[in-house]
Design an enzyme around this catalytic site. Structure first.
Site, PDB file in Angstrom:
ATOM      1  N   SER A  65       0.822  -1.213   0.000  1.00  0.00           N
ATOM      2  CA  SER A  65       0.000   0.000   0.000  1.00  0.00           C
ATOM      3  C   SER A  65       0.855   1.262   0.000  1.00  0.00           C
ATOM      4  O   SER A  65       1.968   1.285   0.539  1.00  0.00           O
ATOM      5  CB  SER A  65      -0.912   0.009   1.228  1.00  0.00           C
ATOM      6  OG  SER A  65      -1.751  -1.112   1.223  1.00  0.00           O
TER       7      SER A  65
HETATM    8  N1  SAM Z   1      -1.409  -3.547   3.332  1.00  0.00           N
HETATM    9  C1  SAM Z   1      -0.616  -4.439   2.523  1.00  0.00           C
HETATM   10  C2  SAM Z   1       0.823  -4.005   2.544  1.00  0.00           C
HETATM   11  O1  SAM Z   1       1.134  -3.030   3.207  1.00  0.00           O
HETATM   12  O2  SAM Z   1       1.634  -4.634   1.858  1.00  0.00           O
HETATM   13  C3  SAM Z   1      -1.051  -4.451   1.109  1.00  0.00           C
HETATM   14  C4  SAM Z   1      -2.368  -5.043   0.884  1.00  0.00           C
HETATM   15  S1  SAM Z   1      -2.718  -5.287  -0.814  1.00  0.00           S
HETATM   16  C5  SAM Z   1      -3.231  -3.692  -1.311  1.00  0.00           C
HETATM   17  C6  SAM Z   1      -4.218  -6.209  -0.610  1.00  0.00           C
HETATM   18  C7  SAM Z   1      -3.988  -7.640  -0.233  1.00  0.00           C
HETATM   19  O3  SAM Z   1      -5.244  -8.215   0.110  1.00  0.00           O
HETATM   20  C8  SAM Z   1      -3.423  -8.493  -1.351  1.00  0.00           C
HETATM   21  O4  SAM Z   1      -2.250  -9.111  -0.938  1.00  0.00           O
HETATM   22  C9  SAM Z   1      -4.522  -9.521  -1.617  1.00  0.00           C
HETATM   23  O5  SAM Z   1      -4.056 -10.797  -1.996  1.00  0.00           O
HETATM   24  C10 SAM Z   1      -5.205  -9.559  -0.271  1.00  0.00           C
HETATM   25  N2  SAM Z   1      -6.573 -10.087  -0.270  1.00  0.00           N
HETATM   26  C11 SAM Z   1      -7.566  -9.871  -1.162  1.00  0.00           C
HETATM   27  N3  SAM Z   1      -8.676 -10.541  -0.773  1.00  0.00           N
HETATM   28  C12 SAM Z   1      -8.358 -11.178   0.392  1.00  0.00           C
HETATM   29  C13 SAM Z   1      -9.082 -12.026   1.278  1.00  0.00           C
HETATM   30  N4  SAM Z   1     -10.352 -12.377   1.088  1.00  0.00           N
HETATM   31  N5  SAM Z   1      -8.437 -12.497   2.366  1.00  0.00           N
HETATM   32  C14 SAM Z   1      -7.148 -12.181   2.612  1.00  0.00           C
HETATM   33  N6  SAM Z   1      -6.409 -11.397   1.806  1.00  0.00           N
HETATM   34  C15 SAM Z   1      -7.024 -10.888   0.707  1.00  0.00           C
END
Ligand code: SAM
Length: 232
Positions: A65
């Site tokens: 992010s």
């Molecule tokens: N906050 C994180 C960081 O600082 O690196 C980045 C998050 S990234 C924008 C969103 C993440 O949510 C991705 O890695 C994606 O695979 C995960 N994601 C999407 N749907 C999900 C779910 N149902 N359960 C767990 N993770 C999920």
């Protein structure tokens, strides 16, 4: 200047120019962002870009992010130090590390096993090995470790998943980008005896939250917040 000194300087600039100069005012959040070595959470080839005002690709079509969105989510959760927090969408593990600077107990869940494993290694290397990293559908939360004082969701959802709301303590806060796949608004949902109270924050654009109580299917998008041109 050593590479570490260079990264520390870039980190201080990030805090001043991307966070404080915008509207992040919680000094604990600003201090946490100044302590976490973001360069350890991006792919090696992207280390020189670690402190840019942007989300960056981390593989598997996902992103670390944008620093501003991490700070904004942390600030909206109004953490004081002794809380238990669930971080949904571990990604690189960076937001979990910032949360681990702010509270004593962090649980995080990621649906892509390779990312969860890499995040576990990055967290350990950066000194945050106590973060509990799980693999699974985070729209359903991590019930056995709840209830939580706060839940951070770093992926876009069509609405706040009921399972996450139910795993909040009374007075607990859930921060989540809500909208369609193209654009969302960061919302904070507070659990109260009268039902959910919703506060709206900044416009944003996150990758989709996929799962039983999220969006069906797959997709990816590199933009997240004010850097994408939304009003701010
Ligand atoms: N906050 C994180 C960081 O600082 O690196 C980045 C998050 S990234 C924008 C969103 C993440 O949510 C991705 O890695 C994606 O695979 C995960 N994601 C999407 N749907 C999900 C779910 N149902 N359960 C767990 N993770 C999920």
């Amino acid at each position: 200047m050593s590479p570490e000194e260079g990264f520390a300087g870039a980190r201080r600039s990030m805090v001043e120019l991307q966070l404080r100069a915008r509207d992040i005012v919680d000094e604990r959040v600003l201090a946490a962002m100044e302590r976490v070595p973001r360069e350890l959470f991006v792919p090696e080839r992207a280390r020189d870009h670690a402190y840019e005002d942007a989300a960056l690709a981390i593989g598997s079509g996902q992103t670390i992010s944008q620093p501003y969105m991490v700070a904004r989510i942390c600030e909206l959760l109004a953490l004081t130090g002794r809380e238990r927090v669930l971080d949904v969408g571990t990604g690189s593990g960076y937001q979990s590390a910032v949360l681990a600077e702010l509270v004593s107990d962090v649980v995080t869940i990621e649906r892509i096993p390779e990312l969860a494993e890499r995040a576990r290694r990055s967290l350990a290397a950066a000194g945050y090995g106590r973060v509990d990293v799980r693999v699974g559908d985070g729209t359903l939360g991590v019930r056995e470790r709840g209830p939580y004082d706060a839940i951070a969701v770093a992926a876009a959802a069509p609405g706040a998943p009921d399972s996450l709301y139910e795993q909040l303590k009374r007075g607990g806060r859930l921060a989540i980008p809500v909208g369609d796949r193209q654009s969302q608004r960061l919302e904070v949902i507070v659990r109260s005896p009268e039902g959910p109270a919703v506060l709206r924050s900044v416009p944003c654009r996150f990758v989709p939250l996929l799962g039983e109580e999220g969006f069906p299917g797959a997709g990816a998008d590199l933009s997240e917040g004010p850097e994408a041109g939304e009003a701010f």
